[in-house]
Design an enzyme around this catalytic site. Structure first.
Site, PDB file in Angstrom:
ATOM      1  N   SER A 149       0.836  -1.208   0.000  1.00  0.00           N
ATOM      2  CA  SER A 149       0.000   0.000   0.000  1.00  0.00           C
ATOM      3  C   SER A 149       0.872   1.260   0.000  1.00  0.00           C
ATOM      4  O   SER A 149       1.644   1.471  -0.936  1.00  0.00           O
ATOM      5  CB  SER A 149      -0.955  -0.043   1.191  1.00  0.00           C
ATOM      6  OG  SER A 149      -1.962   0.923   1.095  1.00  0.00           O
ATOM      7  N   ASP A 218     -10.437  -3.172  -5.383  1.00  0.00           N
ATOM      8  CA  ASP A 218      -9.834  -2.351  -4.328  1.00  0.00           C
ATOM      9  C   ASP A 218     -10.481  -0.969  -4.317  1.00  0.00           C
ATOM     10  O   ASP A 218     -10.453  -0.251  -5.317  1.00  0.00           O
ATOM     11  CB  ASP A 218      -8.326  -2.231  -4.569  1.00  0.00           C
ATOM     12  CG  ASP A 218      -7.563  -1.757  -3.342  1.00  0.00           C
ATOM     13  OD1 ASP A 218      -8.091  -0.901  -2.609  1.00  0.00           O
ATOM     14  OD2 ASP A 218      -6.437  -2.234  -3.128  1.00  0.00           O
ATOM     15  N   HIS A 247      -8.732  -4.242  -0.813  1.00  0.00           N
ATOM     16  CA  HIS A 247      -7.453  -3.941  -0.174  1.00  0.00           C
ATOM     17  C   HIS A 247      -7.059  -5.008   0.845  1.00  0.00           C
ATOM     18  O   HIS A 247      -5.888  -5.123   1.207  1.00  0.00           O
ATOM     19  CB  HIS A 247      -7.549  -2.572   0.499  1.00  0.00           C
ATOM     20  CG  HIS A 247      -6.257  -1.815   0.521  1.00  0.00           C
ATOM     21  ND1 HIS A 247      -5.578  -1.446  -0.631  1.00  0.00           N
ATOM     22  CD2 HIS A 247      -5.494  -1.351   1.548  1.00  0.00           C
ATOM     23  CE1 HIS A 247      -4.473  -0.788  -0.307  1.00  0.00           C
ATOM     24  NE2 HIS A 247      -4.407  -0.724   1.003  1.00  0.00           N
TER      25      HIS A 247
END
Length: 269
Positions: A149, A218, A247
């Site tokens: 991320s 996501d 995610h």
């Protein structure tokens, strides 16, 4: 002044106040660190030491380190913006179970550090971690960089500046400014934002095999952002869409297993 002009003035003033607040508080909106200090043992890990690091700017951080089995690469891992290494202990243990070395960086401002967080600071911390591995005999071609991320921006910039064996990015972005602009579409984000992590400007400089995994559903970092970054990267590269996943795919052992297999195959001695 007419009522319409007064209302317009009030609205403009309110907008400017909100923009100012976002500018002043932006790093609190971007980073969500676990500031409690936790040791590897307290996180339930064995065979892992906490190594003190000092970045080029003098800030002290730490590295959770476990050596690799013979012939296996070492994973240099950069976490996302929330929590800390204690919440990633199961990932570290998984890499250990595969014989991979693990070097998990605890950023400044995380895990007991009270130092201010910034993009430049995180890159300095990452460089200190890389240099520690190199100083302790791990060759560049046996360093496998993983970014999760927000950490993908750290991973990209490090791998663009230092030689590495391979890079794996989980839900990467073109830049954090692009992501923020989608959330705060009503603000001039690109003018206000300090830490923009412009991965799109650095990705082509990576001279190592690249794996990108990204959930197609996501909602935090859109799949299209990862696709755009992938298109800009140099070969050899692989994009692995994770159909229907969001995610949360970053925290699944299957994602880590795919990386482990990629590193083992790519970096075989």
């Amino acid at each position: 002044m007419t009522l319409a002009l007064r209302l317009l003035a009030i609205a403009a003033s309110l907008y400017l106040l909100i923009a100012l607040a976002v500018f002043v508080l932006q790093r609190r909106l971007q980073y969500f660190p676990d500031t409690r200090h936790t040791t590897p043992a307290e996180a339930g890990l064995t065979g892992v030491q906490e190594v003190p690091l000092t970045a080029a700017d003098g800030i002290k951080t730490a590295l959770w380190y476990a050596p690799a089995a013979a012939g296996k690469p070492t994973v240099l891992y950069f976490q996302g913006n929330g929590g800390g290494l204690a919440q990633r202990a199961n990932r570290l243990a998984f890499y250990q179970s595969q014989g991979l070395g693990a070097a998990f960086l605890s950023y400044r401002g995380y895990n007991g550090s009270t130092d201010p967080i910034s993009e430049a600071g995180l890159i300095a911390d990452a460089t200190a971690a890389y240099d520690w591995l190199a100083a302790h005999g791990i060759p560049p071609n046996q360093i496998a960089v993983v970014g999760e991320s927000l950490g993908t921006g750290v991973a990209v910039q490090l791998a663009a500046q230092r030689p590495v064996g391979a890079v794996a990015l989980e839900a990467p972005y073109t830049s954090t400014a692009d992501i923020a602009a989608q959330i705060y579409w009503w603000l001039p984000v690109r003018l206000l934002m300090k830490d923009q992590f412009q991965s799109i400007q650095h990705i082509a400089a990576i001279n190592a095999p690249l794996l990108i995994q990204h959930g197609t559903a996501d909602q935090v970092i859109p799949f299209a952002s990862g696709e755009q970054l992938f298109a800009t990267a140099a070969q050899p590269k692989t994009l692995l869409p994770l159909p229907g996943q969001g995610h949360e795919a970053l925290f699944q052992p299957l994602t880590w297993a795919t990386e482990a297999a990629f590193f083992t195959a790519t970096l075989a001695p």
